[in-house]
Design a protein around this motif. Structure first.
Motif, PDB file in Angstrom:
ATOM      1  N   ASP A   5       0.829  -1.198   0.000  1.00  0.00           N
ATOM      2  CA  ASP A   5       0.000   0.000   0.000  1.00  0.00           C
ATOM      3  C   ASP A   5       0.865   1.251   0.000  1.00  0.00           C
ATOM      4  N   ARG A   9       1.197   3.385  -6.210  1.00  0.00           N
ATOM      5  CA  ARG A   9       0.379   4.570  -6.462  1.00  0.00           C
ATOM      6  C   ARG A   9      -0.144   4.539  -7.892  1.00  0.00           C
ATOM      7  N   ALA A  11      -1.150   7.438 -10.917  1.00  0.00           N
ATOM      8  CA  ALA A  11      -1.066   8.868 -11.236  1.00  0.00           C
ATOM      9  C   ALA A  11      -0.967   9.030 -12.748  1.00  0.00           C
ATOM     10  N   TRP A  19       0.620   3.163 -13.181  1.00  0.00           N
ATOM     11  CA  TRP A  19       0.855   2.696 -11.830  1.00  0.00           C
ATOM     12  C   TRP A  19       2.317   2.988 -11.528  1.00  0.00           C
TER      13      TRP A  19
END
Length: 168
Positions: A5, A9, A11, A19
């Motif tokens: 986690d 991320r 974006a 990713w």
């Protein structure tokens, strides 16, 4: 799942949804498109300001007696998924080098002293060369190391993880 986690991320990079896998310290990050296509002419883009030699993963937490060392962002995700599936997330740490040409820095290697490290090599010349180099470095630092290579030429942990009816 806290480690993945913190490392994963999503974006927009260069106008594309990507990713991003990043080191826990945030000093290394690499992007790949969500749709699997190239990002410009690259399959993976190290983000500006990143220190590409820093590994990603929770390898630095020495509570776990074993480390799975992999090459590349997709193999980092496959390692975490495999460990989850096998019930080993609390036993095996993940260390991901984001390229075969990268050499783990001293600080990362020092965390492997006294631990069992399995390198999941890519079955290609660059992957084999990287695995052999990493194994020597870790062995010289006091780690117990072995190398696993998939039988299929050109394959890696991520490829094997996605094969139907394949145990990882």
């Amino acid at each position: 799942w806290a480690a993945i986690d913190a490392a994963l991320r999503v974006a927009t990079v260069d106008g594309e949804r990507c990713w991003i896998i990043r080191s826990t310290c945030g000093k290394n990050a690499q992007a790949r498109r969500l749709d699997g296509q190239k990002l410009g002419d690259l399959k993976a883009k190290t983000l500006p300001g990143a220190v590409a030699t820093l590994p990603v993963g929770n390898y630095h937490d020495t509570r776990w007696p074993a480390v799975a060392l992999v090459e590349g962002g997709p193999d980092v995700l496959a390692a975490y998924a495999s460990l989850y599936r096998l019930g080993l997330l609390d036993t095996v740490a993940v260390c991901g080098m984001l390229g075969a040409s990268m050499r783990p820095p001293f600080g990362a290697v020092a965390t492997m002293r006294g631990r069992r490290v399995r390198i999941f090599a890519h079955n290609d010349p660059a992957g084999q060369k990287a695995a052999d180099s990493w194994a020597r470095i870790i062995h010289n630092a006091g780690g117990t190391v072995d190398i696993w290579t998939p039988e299929t030429e050109g394959a890696d942990l991520n490829d094997i993880f996605h094969l139907p009816d394949t145990e990882v």
